[in-house]
Design an enzyme around this catalytic site. Structure first.
Site, PDB file in Angstrom:
ATOM      1  N   HIS A  14       0.913  -1.073   0.025  1.00  8.31           N
ATOM      2  CA  HIS A  14       0.069  -0.116   0.146  1.00  8.31           C
ATOM      3  C   HIS A  14       0.858   1.199  -0.069  1.00  8.31           C
ATOM      4  O   HIS A  14       2.232   1.177   0.096  1.00  8.31           O
ATOM      5  CB  HIS A  14      -0.930   0.133   1.010  1.00  8.31           C
ATOM      6  CG  HIS A  14      -0.357   0.142   2.392  1.00  8.31           C
ATOM      7  ND1 HIS A  14      -0.906   0.287   3.661  1.00  8.31           N
ATOM      8  CD2 HIS A  14       1.108   0.281   2.724  1.00  8.31           C
ATOM      9  CE1 HIS A  14      -0.153   0.282   4.882  1.00  8.31           C
ATOM     10  NE2 HIS A  14       0.967   0.541   4.114  1.00  8.31           N
ATOM     11  N   CYS A  33       6.072   5.788   4.392  1.00  7.62           N
ATOM     12  CA  CYS A  33       4.914   5.035   4.172  1.00  7.62           C
ATOM     13  C   CYS A  33       4.084   5.981   2.967  1.00  7.62           C
ATOM     14  O   CYS A  33       3.356   5.339   2.423  1.00  7.62           O
ATOM     15  CB  CYS A  33       3.774   5.122   5.356  1.00  7.62           C
ATOM     16  SG  CYS A  33       4.664   3.784   6.409  1.00  7.62           S
ATOM     17  N   HIS A  39       4.739   0.023  -0.292  1.00  4.40           N
ATOM     18  CA  HIS A  39       5.922  -0.944   0.573  1.00  4.40           C
ATOM     19  C   HIS A  39       4.800  -1.863   0.914  1.00  4.40           C
ATOM     20  O   HIS A  39       3.458  -1.686   1.046  1.00  4.40           O
ATOM     21  CB  HIS A  39       6.417  -0.180   1.594  1.00  4.40           C
ATOM     22  CG  HIS A  39       5.336   0.495   2.593  1.00  4.40           C
ATOM     23  ND1 HIS A  39       4.955   1.759   2.363  1.00  4.40           N
ATOM     24  CD2 HIS A  39       4.896   0.039   3.731  1.00  4.40           C
ATOM     25  CE1 HIS A  39       4.095   2.048   3.297  1.00  4.40           C
ATOM     26  NE2 HIS A  39       3.845   0.926   4.155  1.00  4.40           N
ATOM     27  N   HIS A  41       3.471  -5.317   3.590  1.00  3.55           N
ATOM     28  CA  HIS A  41       3.315  -5.854   4.995  1.00  3.55           C
ATOM     29  C   HIS A  41       3.011  -7.079   5.011  1.00  3.55           C
ATOM     30  O   HIS A  41       2.016  -7.496   3.988  1.00  3.55           O
ATOM     31  CB  HIS A  41       2.386  -4.943   5.811  1.00  3.55           C
ATOM     32  CG  HIS A  41       2.843  -3.604   6.113  1.00  3.55           C
ATOM     33  ND1 HIS A  41       3.729  -3.275   7.018  1.00  3.55           N
ATOM     34  CD2 HIS A  41       2.259  -2.400   5.417  1.00  3.55           C
ATOM     35  CE1 HIS A  41       3.847  -1.886   6.888  1.00  3.55           C
ATOM     36  NE2 HIS A  41       2.886  -1.263   6.078  1.00  3.55           N
ATOM     37  N   ASP A  79      -4.871 -10.741  -0.733  1.00  2.00           N
ATOM     38  CA  ASP A  79      -3.439 -11.295  -0.574  1.00  2.00           C
ATOM     39  C   ASP A  79      -2.638 -10.985  -1.813  1.00  2.00           C
ATOM     40  O   ASP A  79      -3.226 -11.278  -2.986  1.00  2.00           O
ATOM     41  CB  ASP A  79      -3.546 -12.865  -0.406  1.00  2.00           C
ATOM     42  CG  ASP A  79      -2.071 -13.458  -0.035  1.00  2.00           C
ATOM     43  OD1 ASP A  79      -1.421 -12.759   0.674  1.00  2.00           O
ATOM     44  OD2 ASP A  79      -1.926 -14.556  -0.465  1.00  2.00           O
ATOM     45  N   HIS A  80      -1.480 -10.430  -1.745  1.00  8.51           N
ATOM     46  CA  HIS A  80      -0.538 -10.383  -2.799  1.00  8.51           C
ATOM     47  C   HIS A  80      -1.122  -9.319  -3.772  1.00  8.51           C
ATOM     48  O   HIS A  80      -0.773  -9.288  -5.248  1.00  8.51           O
ATOM     49  CB  HIS A  80      -0.136 -11.511  -3.496  1.00  8.51           C
ATOM     50  CG  HIS A  80       0.948 -12.377  -2.806  1.00  8.51           C
ATOM     51  ND1 HIS A  80       0.502 -13.007  -1.774  1.00  8.51           N
ATOM     52  CD2 HIS A  80       2.148 -12.437  -2.933  1.00  8.51           C
ATOM     53  CE1 HIS A  80       1.560 -13.482  -1.332  1.00  8.51           C
ATOM     54  NE2 HIS A  80       2.690 -13.070  -1.949  1.00  8.51           N
ATOM     55  N   GLU A 130      -0.259  -4.971  11.627  1.00 12.07           N
ATOM     56  CA  GLU A 130       0.409  -4.387  10.443  1.00 12.07           C
ATOM     57  C   GLU A 130       2.088  -4.923  10.521  1.00 12.07           C
ATOM     58  O   GLU A 130       2.518  -5.255   9.556  1.00 12.07           O
ATOM     59  CB  GLU A 130       0.263  -3.018  10.425  1.00 12.07           C
ATOM     60  CG  GLU A 130       0.748  -2.573   9.030  1.00 12.07           C
ATOM     61  CD  GLU A 130       0.763  -1.060   9.124  1.00 12.07           C
ATOM     62  OE1 GLU A 130       0.095  -0.359   8.217  1.00 12.07           O
ATOM     63  OE2 GLU A 130       1.176  -0.290   9.829  1.00 12.07           O
TER      64      GLU A 130
HETATM   65 NI    NI Z   1       2.737   0.564   5.586  1.00 11.48          NI
END
Ligand code: NI
Length: 144
Positions: A14, A33, A39, A41, A79-80, A130
């Site tokens: 995100h 961020c 990036h 998580h 996911d992904h 997170e």
């Molecule tokens: Ni983040």
């Protein structure tokens, strides 16, 4: 009455950037961020469900059914993925973990009755990790 909590994981990327704030304020507020390329998580989601014990099965929740619901509504679509670009709901809403919690809760509530048509179990809360240091909690009753 029992509370049963199931833990799930998914990986997603995100970028935290609010269209309502200036470029400068975004950088200040979100720091790394706000990196334009995003990036990732490894998110940990805990779903807590409440219900009485079913005498016949000796269980408070059919975890297979819960898994199916979470898989369909959360894991498969998230996911992904890049949350900003690929998840409906984050086109204009900043994909912070708070908003992610709301979105997960909304999705589970929307399909809850199809999965659990009886009075019980009820969805109680969602916790999202997170990072190991950031845990976010949403109570299902707070969501429409
Ligand atoms: Ni983040």
């Amino acid at each position: 009455m029992f509370r049963v909590t199931r833990r799930y994981e998914f990986a997603a990327s995100h970028r935290l950037h609010s269209a309502e704030l200036s470029e400068e304020r975004n950088r200040e507020l979100y720091g790394k961020c706000n990196n334009p390329y995003g990036h990732g998580h490894n998110y940990v989601v805990e779903v807590s469900v409440r219900g009485p014990l079913d005498r016949a099965s000796g269980r408070a929740v059919d975890t297979e059914r819960l898994d199916g619901l979470v898989r369909a509504q959360v894991i498969a679509p998230f996911d992904h993925r890049n949350l900003n670009a690929e998840v409906e709901g984050f086109a204009r809403v900043v994909p912070t973990s708070e908003n992610l919690g709301y979105e997960i809760c909304r999705r589970l509530k929307r399909s809850w009755k199809e999965t659990f048509p009886g009075e019980w179990p009820k969805l109680e809360k969602i916790r999202i990790g997170e990072t190991p240091r950031n845990i976010f909690e949403v109570t299902a009753d707070e969501i429409e």
